[in-house]
Each structure stands twice: as structure tokens, then as C-alpha cells.
Design an enzyme around this catalytic site. Sequence first.
Site, PDB file in Angstrom:
ATOM      1  N   ALA A  32      42.663  37.634  44.692  1.00  0.00           N
ATOM      2  CA  ALA A  32      42.498  38.242  45.917  1.00  0.00           C
ATOM      3  C   ALA A  32      43.157  39.741  45.196  1.00  0.00           C
ATOM      4  O   ALA A  32      42.982  39.864  43.906  1.00  0.00           O
ATOM      5  CB  ALA A  32      43.527  37.896  46.817  1.00  0.00           C
ATOM      6  N   ASN A  33      43.232  40.733  46.007  1.00  0.00           N
ATOM      7  CA  ASN A  33      43.634  41.902  45.777  1.00  0.00           C
ATOM      8  C   ASN A  33      44.617  42.712  46.543  1.00  0.00           C
ATOM      9  O   ASN A  33      44.985  42.107  47.720  1.00  0.00           O
ATOM     10  CB  ASN A  33      42.394  43.017  45.560  1.00  0.00           C
ATOM     11  CG  ASN A  33      41.674  43.139  46.684  1.00  0.00           C
ATOM     12  OD1 ASN A  33      41.979  43.819  47.604  1.00  0.00           O
ATOM     13  ND2 ASN A  33      40.536  42.635  46.832  1.00  0.00           N
TER      14      ASN A  33
END
Length: 224
Positions: free
Chosen positions: A29-30
Site C-alpha cells: 500500500a502507500n
Amino acid sequence: NRSQPLVGMRALVTGGPTHEPIDPVRFLANRSSGRQSYAIAAALAEAGAAVTLVSGPVALSPPAGVERIGVTTAVEMLAACEAALPVDIAICAAAVGDWRPLHVDAMKIKKVAGKTMSIELAENPDILASLSRHPQSRPRLVVGFAAETGDPLREAMAKLERKGCDWIVANDVSPNQGVFGGLNNTVTLLRRDRPPEAWPTAEKTSVAKRLVAEIALDLVGEDF
Ligand code: C5P
């Protein structure tokens, strides 16, 4: 209608991160919070547009009057965007993962003591480029974001060409800027055949309103 210049128009906004599964308990993810995209969706709805917000996993409630479609991965996000077409306006503000694990394990991957571990990644579809070059239903106005840590303006210029969109909102996401998850944003609006416009640092809600005002001016010639 001056206060609702976008009545009768349909808008699509992407926002948030994507989660790309590795196995049943892990994902890539980020740091995107989704705040800027949610503010844009809200501002478009306030301006009278019918808004579909295709959102990755975030901790925000959908803005009033906005249809939110929750997705997890980039592949799902693209499918949800395609399903929302045709639209007049598309704003791609999602922080889409560039890659996804090529193989998703059905079982939790076990660690092996003392061994390194690697995950092979496949390229994700580019939603902004797909909408910008859509063969049947290209929106009238396609806006992308360019979150850069290097030279934001140069990178954003190149992105405008590469992706085929009409406008790019460039922002510096270097760690000291506090953009990811923060309430403020400092952006430069890039449009074809027009000089770049650097906007002063403002709350993401203000940036959203100003962007929507520019859109209204462009599409219906109304200052609002
Ligand atoms: O290439 P880069 O990720 O820097 O481009 C950012 C812009 O492209 C953003 O508008 C983002 O929402 C969009 N994008 C996308 N699909 C991807 C990657 C980026 O829509 N797979």
C-alpha cells in the site's frame, strides 16, 4: 446557475491508496489518506455535478451527495471507473499502486529463518492513461495528479504528455511537506498551452474548491 455551474454534468473522481494483496494477511500500500480526492468530490457535488467517487481503503466518510464505490486493488479501481463512464469530468487523484504481486498466495507465506525473501511484481493498469485515451468515452476534461519528490514541475509536464490528460495538478510530496495525511496542500496547476499556475499553500478543501472553479470556468465559462 451561478452557484451550481455543473448541474447536469457527471464527474468521476478516484481517490485513496490501493491495497495489493500478497497473501491473505499482507498487502502492498502507500501513504495516501484520500483527503484531497474526498474534498474534490465534495466540491464537485456542491457545484451541482453528479459525482461518483471510486475510492481505495481510507478512513473517511463519503461526502454528502456523492456516490462512493469502494475498491481495494488497482484492477478493481479501473473496472469501477470503466463502469462509471460516460462522464464529463474525470479527476484521478488516487495513489494507485504501480505494481501488484504477480502471484497472490492462498495461504500465509511462512518465513524461513535466515533467508531473504522477494516478491515478484506485475505492472498495474494506468487508470488515468486509460480514461485519457478511452476509445469510446473519453471524458471532456481529464485531470491527473503528479505527486513528486524531485522536480515536480518538470515531472508533471512530462506526465501531461505521457498520460494524455488535459490538466495535471502537481504537488511536492517530499516528507518535509507533510502532504500525505496532512490537511494542507501546495500545488501547481498545469494546462496545455497555458503557463503553469503555482497556488499558495492552502487547506485541501480550498484547493478542491479552486480546482472546481477552474473546471466550471473551462467547461461552462462560469466564474463561481
Ligand atoms: O505515474 P504517476 O503514478 O506518477 O501518475 C500520477 C497520476 O496518475 C495520478 O493522477 C494517479 O491517480 C494516476 N494513476 C492512475 N493509475 C495508475 C497510476 C497512476 O490513474 N496505475
